[in-house]
Design an enzyme around this catalytic site. Structure first.
Site, PDB file in Angstrom:
ATOM      1  N   SER A  50     -11.947  21.999  44.250  1.00  0.00           N
ATOM      2  CA  SER A  50     -10.886  21.194  44.860  1.00  0.00           C
ATOM      3  C   SER A  50      -9.877  20.746  43.804  1.00  0.00           C
ATOM      4  CB  SER A  50     -11.502  20.007  45.607  1.00  0.00           C
ATOM      5  OG  SER A  50     -10.542  19.329  46.354  1.00  0.00           O
TER       6      SER A  50
ATOM      7  N   ASP B  44      -3.643  20.687  47.441  1.00  0.00           N
ATOM      8  CA  ASP B  44      -4.534  20.804  46.290  1.00  0.00           C
ATOM      9  C   ASP B  44      -4.937  22.267  46.083  1.00  0.00           C
ATOM     10  OD1 ASP B  44      -6.252  21.115  48.401  1.00  0.00           O
ATOM     11  OD2 ASP B  44      -7.785  19.748  47.640  1.00  0.00           O
TER      12      ASP B  44
ATOM     13  N   ASP C  39      -7.154  22.345  51.065  1.00  0.00           N
ATOM     14  CA  ASP C  39      -7.714  21.595  52.189  1.00  0.00           C
ATOM     15  C   ASP C  39      -7.101  20.200  52.299  1.00  0.00           C
ATOM     16  OD1 ASP C  39      -9.021  20.504  50.002  1.00  0.00           O
ATOM     17  OD2 ASP C  39     -11.041  20.811  50.767  1.00  0.00           O
TER      18      ASP C  39
END
Length: 572
Positions: free
Chosen positions: A150, A299, A303
């Site tokens: 992430s 990001d 997501d």
């Protein structure tokens, strides 16, 4: 008594065997000789599954992301799939993001699956996390894997597991899988790939996902052609999908070219996190240059989304995840209301997000389900209540999901939705920002803030644990002069009315979260992060907003209230 380092050294020496390659052994020998602190950090524990799967620093060791820790996970998952689906022709799909080693580690994972006789669909290049979630059901797979960390720093990578419904692993599967993995020795990993079982995928699945995003996220709105968007992928995967989705939907998009090339070093930002205002600096500058109406940043695995819109003075301001979530949810509820509610609809959020989501649900007569942090819990709601219809929902950490065709937070479809809301508002003489203030007037003004304290390493982990102990054993009786009236401890699943002493059981699964509620409506939650070395504090305060003209003065009152609570808790 054996010290932490002695345990780590003993574990490290087990890696100096033929099970591990010569390069790995050489790195470990170097750590033993020259860097005992790093050796301890690398081997003092096994990486664990958190709210977003398994995430950690890349390197050698049991507490690091490498071919062996991921290989062991995949071997355990292969064994588990065969137990759960005996006799079936098993299929998995694998995606990966822009991070260093993501592509090679994805191939390692594919190799292990195929070595175990499992059919693998492997994306030929980087793809978004929401497309992976979509692909699990689209390709009728038994599970999916995405290699991503992430918005973590460049030295991190991670491994998310998705189940047959397209959602991340939840109880009881997560505990069952972990038990299967823990029972394995590294020597049990089968790395010998069967290339005949690995099929590379790309454009066909891309097209299906893009069409599904537009189908689920498009509405009949005005003003698209006169609405200017600046978009940045922050060196991540969304560049493969999002510009095409927006343009196909009829929007005018300007891309921040300096950040458009995928790059695991994220060279133009301190952190590739759209929650951080600094991450959108270049996009905001481009917006001023061309007179854009909105800025959108995603990001690395696409997501999460961060958006900036113009306030009433024409200045670009970054909205927080709660504000964006509320506006998206209200828009969806308005559209569903126009069609006519059937009575089975629900929206969803998390226990640390704004209470305004529940207020919206009440106002529209739609159930608002709350779960623990992480979209796997929202996906579980969809799975657990098939008789109900999921409208949309999100969490404060800049994630949102439109409908149920993707079972994880989805910056692709959510960006499309946000742009439509803003374009439509502008076309009708308003703006996203003005409509947000009008929503506060209608439903109450909720103001939130997040503070994250970073505590790295073994000592940091101990510090975080002690902070949670202190908050439980020595709870605040008042905060900013307002009496604490309720404490919810999700570790024990007990909520206590501090006025009457009455206790009740919390039906949500156990987690290391503590929430205080005060007499004046303030809510303060404390939670160690499941994916980063952080402890997070979530603040929510509220009051009525008489009219739009009173917004700034009322906002100052709420900001001062949060400041006072933070000072009293000694977090500033």
């Amino acid at each position: 008594m054996e010290t932490s380092f002695e345990k780590s050294l003993q574990t490290a020496k087990q890696w100096l065997t033929d099970t591990f390659d010569k390069e790995t052994q050489a790195k470990i020998e170097d750590l033993i000789a020259n860097n005992q602190e790093e050796l301890n950090e690398s081997f003092f524990k096994n990486l664990e599954f958190g709210t977003g799967g398994m995430r950690g620093v890349m390197g050698v060791g049991t507490n690091r992301i490498n071919k062996y820790t991921l290989g062991k996970n995949t071997q355990g998952l292969s064994d588990y799939l065969k137990k759960v689906y005996p006799g079936e022709d098993l299929k998995v799909v694998i995606a990966y993001d822009c991070r260093h080693n993501s592509k090679s580690l994805a191939k390692v994972v594919a190799d292990v699956f195929s070595a175990n006789g499992i059919k693998v669909f492997l994306f030929s290049d980087l793809r978004t996390t929401p497309e992976l979630s979509f692909s699990v059901r689209h390709l009728e797979c038994h599970c999916g894997i995405v290699l991503t960390a992430s918005h973590n720093p460049p030295e991190y990578n991670g491994y998310k597991v998705y189940w047959t419904d397209g959602g991340q692993l939840v109880p009881p599967q997560d505990a069952e899988l972990i038990k299967e993995i823990d029972a394995l020795d590294f020597s049990a990993i089968n790395f010998e790939s069967n290339e005949d079982l690995i099929e590379y995928i790309d454009k066909d699945v891309d097209e299906a996902f893009i069409n599904a995003s537009i189908e689920n996220g498009s509405f009949d709105v005005a003003g698209k052609e006169d609405f200017k968007i600046v978009f940045t992928s922050l060196h991540g995967t969304s560049i493969t999908t999002l510009p095409g989705v927006l343009e196909k939907a009829g929007f005018n998009v300007t891309i921040v070219e300096e950040q458009a090339v995928p790059n695991g070093d994220f060279p133009t930002v301190k952190s590739p996190n759209p929650e951080e205002p600094e991450a959108l600096t270049m996009a905001l500058a481009k917006a001023e240059e061309i007179g854009a109406d909105m800025v959108v940043g995603t990001d690395p695995d696409s997501d999460r989304l961060g958006i900036a819109v113009r306030n009433e003075e024409g200045e670009m301001i970054l909205l927080n995840g709660n504000q964006t979530m509320v506006m998206m949810t209200k828009f969806l509820l308005d559209r569903w209301k126009e069609k006519g509610f059937k009575g089975d609809e629900f929206i969803a959020s998390t226990i640390v997000s704004t209470p305004m989501m529940s207020k919206l649900g009440e106002a529209y007569g739609v159930e608002c389900k709350l779960g623990l942090t992480g979209f796997k819990w929202i996906a579980k709601m969809i799975k657990d209540f098939p008789e109900q219809t999921f409208v949309g929902g999100g969490e404060e950490s800049f994630g949102f999901m439109v409908g149920d065709f993707v079972r994880d937070k989805d910056a692709v479809t959510s960006t499309l939705l946000a742009c439509q809301i803003a374009a439509n508002a502008k076309a009708h003489g308003s703006s996203f920002y003005k409509d947000l203030i009008a929503t506060y007037v209608e439903f109450g003004f909720y103001k939130e803030r997040l503070i994250s304290l970073v505590k790295k390493g073994i000592s940091g982990m101990q510090e975080i644990q002690q902070k949670m102990v202190d908050l439980r054993e020595n709870p605040f009786e008042t905060l900013n002069g307002s009496k604490v009236v309720r404490i919810e401890d999700y570790k024990t699943s007990i909520a206590t009315n501090t006025v009457t002493g009455e206790k009740e059981e919390i039906s949500i699964p156990k987690s290391n979260v503590l929430i205080y509620y005060t007499e004046d409506g303030s809510k303060i939650a404390a939670r160690p992060s499941g994916t980063e070395p952080k402890i997070k504090f979530y603040f929510s305060v509220n009051t009525t907003l008489e009219n739009a003209e009173a917004f700034k003065d009322t906002e100052k009152v709420l900001e001062d209230r949060i400041d006072a609570i933070i000072t009293e808790m000694k977090l500033s």
